[in-house]
Design a protein around this motif. Structure first.
Motif, PDB file in Angstrom:
ATOM      1  N   ALA A 127     -28.782   7.790  36.771  1.00 43.50           N
ATOM      2  CA  ALA A 127     -28.891   7.221  35.424  1.00 43.50           C
ATOM      3  C   ALA A 127     -30.358   7.052  34.998  1.00 43.50           C
ATOM      4  O   ALA A 127     -30.686   7.241  33.831  1.00 43.50           O
ATOM      5  N   GLU A 128     -31.223   6.724  35.954  1.00 42.66           N
ATOM      6  CA  GLU A 128     -32.640   6.552  35.631  1.00 42.66           C
ATOM      7  C   GLU A 128     -33.335   7.895  35.412  1.00 42.66           C
ATOM      8  O   GLU A 128     -34.209   8.004  34.559  1.00 42.66           O
ATOM      9  N   ASN A 131     -31.386   9.867  31.378  1.00 42.14           N
ATOM     10  CA  ASN A 131     -30.919   8.782  30.508  1.00 42.14           C
ATOM     11  C   ASN A 131     -29.668   9.141  29.724  1.00 42.14           C
ATOM     12  O   ASN A 131     -28.841   8.267  29.450  1.00 42.14           O
ATOM     13  N   GLY A 134     -26.828   8.658  32.110  1.00 38.32           N
ATOM     14  CA  GLY A 134     -26.708   7.219  32.369  1.00 38.32           C
ATOM     15  C   GLY A 134     -26.081   6.481  31.205  1.00 38.32           C
ATOM     16  O   GLY A 134     -25.207   5.635  31.391  1.00 38.32           O
ATOM     17  N   TYR A 135     -26.521   6.813  29.988  1.00 41.58           N
ATOM     18  CA  TYR A 135     -25.967   6.159  28.800  1.00 41.58           C
ATOM     19  C   TYR A 135     -24.454   6.387  28.708  1.00 41.58           C
ATOM     20  O   TYR A 135     -23.682   5.438  28.506  1.00 41.58           O
ATOM     21  N   LEU A 137     -22.271   7.279  31.064  1.00 41.01           N
ATOM     22  CA  LEU A 137     -21.532   6.644  32.163  1.00 41.01           C
ATOM     23  C   LEU A 137     -21.421   5.132  31.956  1.00 41.01           C
ATOM     24  O   LEU A 137     -20.337   4.557  32.088  1.00 41.01           O
ATOM     25  N   TYR A 138     -22.539   4.489  31.639  1.00 44.91           N
ATOM     26  CA  TYR A 138     -22.499   3.034  31.425  1.00 44.91           C
ATOM     27  C   TYR A 138     -21.637   2.669  30.213  1.00 44.91           C
ATOM     28  O   TYR A 138     -20.926   1.664  30.238  1.00 44.91           O
TER      29      TYR A 138
END
Length: 169
Positions: A127-128, A131, A134-135, A137-138
């Motif tokens: 995720a880091e 981005n 990560g965006y 998935l979160y």
């Protein structure tokens, strides 16, 4: 069962990811099988992975009685739900949001099961580094957590209503 981009596209936690992103996600997934009647996670234990049910059926249960110091009341497990691989449910995601996260329920296989497992550090590193992945998935995890919270709030309201009706007699 091989993890393919086509399979990942069917899994809700990966909804909205591009095919090239799914190839990246695939690299951090570990596949693990469990026999029937095996505890995958246990309430109160620490963990650092997210589980996605790919095949099989599990039962989620929770302890009903709080363990109080000096209490002689035995703890009782209450089955909350059964989950099948049809909808590719995931659990263990709370480890992403709390350094000291303990498992909030026990998950036991009711049939032989196959899971996709993602370790917390791998998830966070991915995720880091990317981005966009990560965006998505979160965001997908947040949607599921919001739905679970909504259901829990409704359950609390029902229990509170039932208790107040009993106490008013």
């Amino acid at each position: 069962m091989e993890i393919t981009e086509q399979l990942l596209m069917k899994i809700p936690i990966f909804k909205g990811l591009k095919e090239e992103h799914l190839k990246i996600v695939k690299e951090i997934i570990e596949i693990k099988e469990f026999e029937e009647d095996t505890a995958v996670i246990k309430e109160g234990e620490a963990g650092d992975e997210i589980y996605i049910l790919l095949d099989g059926e599990v039962e989620v249960s929770k302890t009903l009685v709080l363990k109080l110091p000096g209490s002689e009341i035995g703890q009782k497990e209450k089955s909350l739900t059964k989950l099948s691989s049809e909808s590719f449910p995931f659990f263990g995601e709370m480890v992403l949001f709390d350094e000291r996260a303990e498992r909030t329920a026990t998950v036991i296989t009711r049939k032989p099961c196959k899971f996709a497992i993602i370790h917390k550090n791998d998830f966070i590193n991915l995720a880091e580094k990317n981005n966009e992945i990560g965006y998505v998935l979160y965001k997908n995890i947040a949607e599921v957590l919001a739905e679970r919270l909504r259901k829990a709030n409704n359950d609390i309201l029902k229990l509170t209503t039932a208790l107040s009706l009993i106490l008013s007699r």
